[in-house]
Design a protein around this motif. Structure first.
Motif, mmCIF file in Angstrom:
data_model
loop_
_atom_site.group_PDB
_atom_site.id
_atom_site.type_symbol
_atom_site.label_atom_id
_atom_site.label_comp_id
_atom_site.label_asym_id
_atom_site.label_seq_id
_atom_site.Cartn_x
_atom_site.Cartn_y
_atom_site.Cartn_z
ATOM 1 N N ILE A 96 0.822 -1.207 0.000
ATOM 2 C CA ILE A 96 0.000 0.000 0.000
ATOM 3 C C ILE A 96 0.858 1.260 0.000
ATOM 4 C CG2 ILE A 96 -1.850 -1.198 1.236
ATOM 5 C CD1 ILE A 96 -0.997 0.319 3.775
ATOM 6 N N ILE A 97 0.239 2.369 -0.411
ATOM 7 C CA ILE A 97 0.860 3.684 -0.299
ATOM 8 C C ILE A 97 0.040 4.492 0.697
ATOM 9 C CG2 ILE A 97 1.519 5.819 -1.467
ATOM 10 C CD1 ILE A 97 1.746 4.276 -4.055
ATOM 11 N N ILE A 98 0.716 5.129 1.623
ATOM 12 C CA ILE A 98 0.054 6.025 2.570
ATOM 13 C C ILE A 98 0.601 7.427 2.345
ATOM 14 C CG2 ILE A 98 -0.379 6.567 4.992
ATOM 15 C CD1 ILE A 98 -0.011 3.651 5.671
ATOM 16 N N ALA A 99 -0.270 8.329 1.965
ATOM 17 C CA ALA A 99 0.136 9.712 1.713
ATOM 18 C C ALA A 99 0.314 10.459 3.032
ATOM 19 C CB ALA A 99 -0.891 10.389 0.812
ATOM 20 N N SER A 100 0.426 11.775 2.961
ATOM 21 C CA SER A 100 0.668 12.565 4.165
ATOM 22 C C SER A 100 -0.631 13.066 4.768
ATOM 23 C CB SER A 100 1.576 13.747 3.839
ATOM 24 O OG SER A 100 0.917 14.625 2.931
ATOM 25 N N GLY A 101 -0.545 13.536 6.006
ATOM 26 C CA GLY A 101 -1.705 14.102 6.681
ATOM 27 C C GLY A 101 -1.954 13.451 8.025
ATOM 28 N N THR A 102 -2.668 14.147 8.886
ATOM 29 C CA THR A 102 -2.910 13.640 10.235
ATOM 30 C C THR A 102 -3.886 12.471 10.246
ATOM 31 O OG1 THR A 102 -4.568 15.397 10.507
ATOM 32 C CG2 THR A 102 -2.375 15.824 11.370
ATOM 33 N N THR A 103 -4.775 12.381 9.261
ATOM 34 C CA THR A 103 -5.654 11.218 9.183
ATOM 35 C C THR A 103 -4.860 9.994 8.757
ATOM 36 O OG1 THR A 103 -7.438 12.722 8.521
ATOM 37 C CG2 THR A 103 -7.875 10.373 8.337
ATOM 38 N N VAL A 205 -9.907 7.578 -0.232
ATOM 39 C CA VAL A 205 -9.727 8.896 0.384
ATOM 40 C C VAL A 205 -10.234 8.848 1.816
ATOM 41 C CG1 VAL A 205 -10.390 11.334 0.296
ATOM 42 C CG2 VAL A 205 -9.951 10.069 -1.827
ATOM 43 N N LEU A 206 -9.410 9.311 2.752
ATOM 44 C CA LEU A 206 -9.794 9.386 4.157
ATOM 45 C C LEU A 206 -10.001 10.856 4.494
ATOM 46 C CD1 LEU A 206 -7.229 6.900 5.794
ATOM 47 C CD2 LEU A 206 -9.305 6.404 4.483
ATOM 48 N N ALA A 207 -11.249 11.223 4.787
ATOM 49 C CA ALA A 207 -11.557 12.639 5.016
ATOM 50 C C ALA A 207 -12.691 12.781 6.013
ATOM 51 C CB ALA A 207 -11.942 13.311 3.701
ATOM 52 N N ASP A 208 -12.477 13.539 7.080
ATOM 53 C CA ASP A 208 -13.570 13.778 8.022
ATOM 54 C C ASP A 208 -14.584 14.731 7.391
ATOM 55 O OD1 ASP A 208 -13.246 16.665 9.094
ATOM 56 O OD2 ASP A 208 -11.220 15.857 9.284
#
Length: 254
Positions: A96-103, A205-208
């Motif tokens: 997998i690829i995990i991008a940047s960000g607090t989530t 996409v992980l987004a609150d």
């Protein structure tokens, strides 16, 4: 209906739902789209709401870059639930690829791999979190370090990605606009995200819920380029309905 009464109804609808489209406002108030757009322009000028493409929101749709330690303190429970749900998508011997960000960091904290896992990431904190697992092989992308996000960007990171293909990309964003697409506050990060999208089978996409109706400086991609959005239960039914109408799979983490 008098214009003042209509204006108050628009304000009430938008503040109750968080976002409402022009088409739905037309149906509810039985007036033309031209009339609604004029109303929204007046109400935005009066500071009652914010106009967005195709509708109106009760929050400012434009995002700005903020330090990662400040972002980490916002929507913490929502990010945890989103990360926990996203972690269940990881399978045995996954890459997998995990991008940047607090989530993304919240996701990394929820990953408890039972078998071998390969992770490519641009985020320094994600790599630091996952390095404690013996059965996780981490490829830390190199390049220019963005202090505000504790992640790397630039051509070095983009070039490395050309040699690999992964099953999933977990992507964080600063904004999701139904017409403009997915955005972030930094142009170099947006370009790296595009490169990530080009070398994966599935984009998640992980987004609150606060990211919907927002627009950052740099476009990452259109909504048609992603496969799924994982969000939290704070999302408004109107936005869920709009996602479904556009054929976007949306998962609400509990």
């Amino acid at each position: 209906m008098a214009s003042l009464e209509r204006h108050q109804q628009i304000i009430d609808i938008v503040h109750q739902k968080g976002y409402e489209s022009v088409s739905n406002l037309c149906k509810s108030l039985k007036v033309s789209a031209v009339t609604i757009r004029k109303d929204l322009k007046l109400l935005e000028k009066a500071g009652k709401l914010y106009r967005t493409h195709g509708g109106a929101s009760n929050t400012n749709p434009f995002t700005t870059d903020r330090p990662v330690n400040e972002k980490e303190m916002i929507q913490t429970s929502e990010k945890k639930s989103i990360g926990k749900k996203a972690a269940t998508y990881i399978t045995a011997d996954d890459s997998i690829i995990i991008a940047s960000g607090t989530t993304m960091l919240a996701l990394a904290r929820e990953i408890l791999p039972q078998q071998k896992l390969i992770v490519i990431t641009s985020a320094l904190q994600v790599a630091s979190e996952l390095v404690k697992h013996n059965n996780v092989d981490i490829m830390q992308l190199g390049g220019i370090v963005r202090q505000s996000s504790s992640s790397v960007v630039g051509s070095y990171a983009e070039d490395i990605l050309k040699d690999f293909f992964c099953t999933k990309l977990y992507l964080g964003v600063d904004g999701i606009d139904f017409e403009f697409g997915l955005t972030t506050s930094n142009s170099m990060e947006a370009q790296l995200n595009k490169s990530m999208i080009s070398v994966v089978q599935k984009v998640v996409v992980l987004a609150d819920h606060t990211k919907f109706g927002k627009r950052g400086f740099s476009k990452i991609c259109g909504l048609h380029d992603i496969d799924e959005i994982i969000t939290d239960k704070g999302i408004s039914p109107a936005i869920v309905d709009q996602c479904q109408k556009l054929g976007i799979k949306i998962t609400i983490a509990e």
